[in-house]
Motif scaffolding. Structure first.
Motif, PDB file in Angstrom:
ATOM      1  N   SER A 238      20.876   4.036   9.589  1.00  0.00           N
ATOM      2  CA  SER A 238      21.471   5.374   9.587  1.00  0.00           C
ATOM      3  C   SER A 238      22.922   5.277   9.139  1.00  0.00           C
ATOM      4  CB  SER A 238      21.457   5.982  10.989  1.00  0.00           C
ATOM      5  OG  SER A 238      20.170   5.911  11.554  1.00  0.00           O
TER       6      SER A 238
ATOM      7  N   CYS B 120      17.409   6.442   6.860  1.00  0.00           N
ATOM      8  CA  CYS B 120      16.564   5.837   5.826  1.00  0.00           C
ATOM      9  C   CYS B 120      15.224   5.436   6.437  1.00  0.00           C
ATOM     10  CB  CYS B 120      17.250   4.615   5.237  1.00  0.00           C
ATOM     11  SG  CYS B 120      16.268   3.796   3.978  1.00  0.00           S
TER      12      CYS B 120
ATOM     13  N   ASN C  23      21.320   3.762  -1.761  1.00  0.00           N
ATOM     14  CA  ASN C  23      20.028   3.086  -1.734  1.00  0.00           C
ATOM     15  C   ASN C  23      19.242   3.501  -2.979  1.00  0.00           C
ATOM     16  OD1 ASN C  23      18.248   1.302  -0.615  1.00  0.00           O
ATOM     17  ND2 ASN C  23      17.395   2.719   0.880  1.00  0.00           N
TER      18      ASN C  23
ATOM     19  N   HIS D 223      22.353  10.356   7.852  1.00  0.00           N
ATOM     20  CA  HIS D 223      21.313  10.033   6.879  1.00  0.00           C
ATOM     21  C   HIS D 223      20.430   8.943   7.489  1.00  0.00           C
ATOM     22  CE1 HIS D 223      19.907   9.513   2.616  1.00  0.00           C
ATOM     23  NE2 HIS D 223      19.639   8.304   3.053  1.00  0.00           N
TER      24      HIS D 223
ATOM     25  N   GLY E 194      15.554   9.791   4.129  1.00  0.00           N
ATOM     26  CA  GLY E 194      16.319   9.712   2.884  1.00  0.00           C
ATOM     27  C   GLY E 194      15.499   9.825   1.611  1.00  0.00           C
ATOM     28  N   TYR E 195      14.269   9.290   1.613  1.00  0.00           N
ATOM     29  CA  TYR E 195      13.505   9.321   0.355  1.00  0.00           C
ATOM     30  C   TYR E 195      13.084  10.732  -0.030  1.00  0.00           C
ATOM     31  CZ  TYR E 195       9.021   9.424   3.011  1.00  0.00           C
ATOM     32  OH  TYR E 195       7.969   9.745   3.839  1.00  0.00           O
TER      33      TYR E 195
ATOM     34  N   GLU F  36      13.757   2.861   5.982  1.00  0.00           N
ATOM     35  CA  GLU F  36      13.816   1.444   6.352  1.00  0.00           C
ATOM     36  C   GLU F  36      14.283   1.254   7.796  1.00  0.00           C
ATOM     37  OE1 GLU F  36      16.542  -0.007   3.448  1.00  0.00           O
ATOM     38  OE2 GLU F  36      15.130   0.196   1.800  1.00  0.00           O
TER      39      GLU F  36
END
Lengths: 293, 263
Positions: B139, B134, B80, B132, B225-226, B136
């Motif tokens: 996963s 995200c 991403n 993980h 994640g970010y 958004e």
């Protein structure tokens, strides 16, 4: 209201003109009700905003990119007939152009799951949607806790919400009355009301909060079994979405029932607490005073 | 008994009012909240501090993120953000397989470091199969191998006044008005020293691919994640990140995302 209060106090001596007004909703119930209404409004519309960032739902621990565990997704595609919006549910595709998948004005089409009128903010803005969503999630959770404590203390739970054997016996008749739009106005909730309000407050909202927490990576470390309990983080997300649909369905029925049962009387009881009951001779419901004893 | 408490006209009027209320619902009445200068937004963001405090309280310092089994690795790790940096310095490192690349550790440390990938690989490693998540909403489960960040921090001897680890990256995330903006982010030292926080150079048993952050990315398993920058070139220990970017602690934080990505 003062007259009504006086009427109730005098009612044991002589029936006053406002004898049919009963004090139905405590201040705790009324206040928390409107906070929930406000919070759920923002939670719904920011929830759809957040959903739009990845408009697919899956079953399991993770999202299938190299395998298919999707149950619902929204997408937009360019076709020979122009751009189209699609909704895919359990492998079945529906053209939902204009509302789901693709929406906006003729010169301003956007590929987005839910349209601008259904999200806060109206444009795509995940960060702001999250800020508002979590603020109202705290407000909703805190208010639920306050309401639960108040309702345990003031008897609202035991007296008004807990279904009794008699309620369950009355269920078929109650369903028939609702189907015929025949409403009894008494101090007590009818069986379907008890089941609907109890279901929202003790099943749907707690599940909503728990599935929300099951999506949090930090909570995943604090309570690792939470996501597993719901079948994995992505299943928890799917349940979170499904409960949203059930709450929207509850809201629509709630509004229709209020409109059909007499919106001014229903609204008054949720604003001032006072509710006008049916004349005592007209129904087989317990009278207001015996219900309060 | 009256069957209906209101007349048909009353019903229709109420229904029309209700419907117009619904139609008004989304619209753009709350779009001003998108502005990070909005005062109302400032109040709403207070909930993020509450979330951070409560989650720190519930999760503690060292509770571990859930780990999974090999059977749960069912697909390549979903990349991403930037997946192929076109920055000249990055491409130069990439052209000779990152042998020239060094990880700088600087700022509030007694002993600044400059570590090659080989040196990092030579240190004790941790391998973990984690999910993980995200921001958004999706996963993905994968196996990550890397050097625990705490070991690198110990070697650099972090000064007591340090409060955050800042990650400076090589990838341009945005071509802004004032030039190229390279990705940056920060975590507090609780997460920096967390046993599962690793500087990952391996993914699913192979060297970390470019799309997932080669040569080095951080894993912060209790956050989204970010909060796990890729293409890291420097870790800076600071006591405050107000001088960095717009002062919110990271590229996405400066664009309205919460600094603590725990939910």
């Amino acid at each position: 209201m003062d007259n009504a209060a006086a009427g109730e106090m005098q009612s044991g001596i002589k029936p006053a003109k406002d004898d049919r007004l009963v004090y139905r909703q405590s201040a705790w119930t009324r206040l928390t009700h409107w906070v929930w209404a406000l919070a759920l409004f923002f939670l719904l519309l920011t929830g759809l905003q957040i959903f739009n960032a990845h408009p697919s739902l899956y079953i399991g621990k993770q999202s299938g990119f190299s395998f298919d565990n999707s149950v619902l997704s929204f997408s937009a595609e360019n076709t020979p007939d122009g751009p189209k919006g699609y909704t895919d549910i359990f492998g079945h595709r529906f053209d939902t152009t204009g509302v789901l998948g693709l929406s906006g004005g003729p010169d301003d089409l956007h590929a987005r799951a839910f349209p601008a009128w259904a999200t806060i903010p109206s444009h795509q803005d995940l960060a702001t949607g999250r800020v508002i969503h979590f603020f109202f999630a705290w407000l909703l959770s805190g208010t639920l806790l306050i309401w639960l404590i108040a309702s345990l203390i003031n008897g609202h739970l035991r007296r008004d919400l807990a279904p009794r054997v008699a309620d369950l016996k009355r269920l078929p008749g109650d369903i028939a009355d609702h189907a015929k739009l025949k409403f009894h106005h008494s101090r007590n909730y009818n069986t379907l009301q008890k089941l609907a309000y109890g279901g929202v407050l003790f099943v749907l909202l707690p599940l909503m909060i728990l599935t929300g927490l099951a999506m949090s990576p930090s909570m995943n470390a604090a309570v690792p079994f939470l996501a597993d309990l719901f079948g994995g983080r992505q299943t928890a997300r799917t349940i979170h979405f499904t409960i949203m649909l059930l709450l929207v369905a509850f809201f629509i029925i709630h509004m229709l029932m209020i409109l059909a049962a007499g919106p001014l009387n229903e609204l008054r009881s949720m604003i001032t607490g006072w509710y006008r009951t049916d004349p005592p001779t007209s129904g087989n419901e317990p009278s207001a005073r015996s219900a309060r004893s | 008994m009256k069957r209906f408490q209101i007349s048909r006209r009353g019903f229709l009027t109420s229904a029309a009012l209700g419907a117009s209320g619904l139609a008004l619902s989304g619209c753009d009445a709350f779009d001003s909240l998108s502005s990070t200068d909005s005062r109302v937004r400032g109040v709403l963001e207070g909930a993020n501090d509450l979330t951070y405090r409560v989650q720190r309280l519930l999760a503690g310092r060292d509770s571990l993120a859930q780990e999974f089994t090999e059977a749960d690795i069912r697909q390549p790790q979903r990349p991403n953000g930037v997946t192929a940096p076109d920055d000249a310095d990055y491409r130069a490192f990439q052209s000779n397989d990152f042998t020239e690349w060094r990880l700088e550790v600087s700022g509030l440390v007694e002993k600044p470091l400059s570590l090659s990938r080989e040196q990092l690989i030579a240190m004790p490693a941790r391998t973990q199969i984690t999910r993980h998540d995200c921001v958004e909403g999706w996963s993905c489960i994968a196996k990550w191998t890397g050097t625990p960040l705490s070991l690198v921090l110990d070697e650099a001897k972090v000064k007591p006044q340090a409060r955050y680890a800042v990650f400076h990256c090589m990838d341009t995330i945005e071509n802004g008005l004032s030039g190229r903006i390279k990705y940056y982010g920060s975590i507090d030292l609780i997460d920096a020293r967390h046993p599962q926080t690793i500087l990952a150079y391996g993914l699913n048993g192979k060297p970390l691919p470019v799309e997932n952050g080669a040569p080095l990315r951080v894993r912060v398993e209790r956050q989204l994640g970010y909060k796990m920058p890729k293409y890291i070139r420097k870790i800076e220990l600071v006591d405050s990140f107000t001088q960095m970017g717009d002062g919110k602690g990271g590229y996405w934080e400066d664009r309205g995302y919460d600094w603590y990505g725990g939910i």
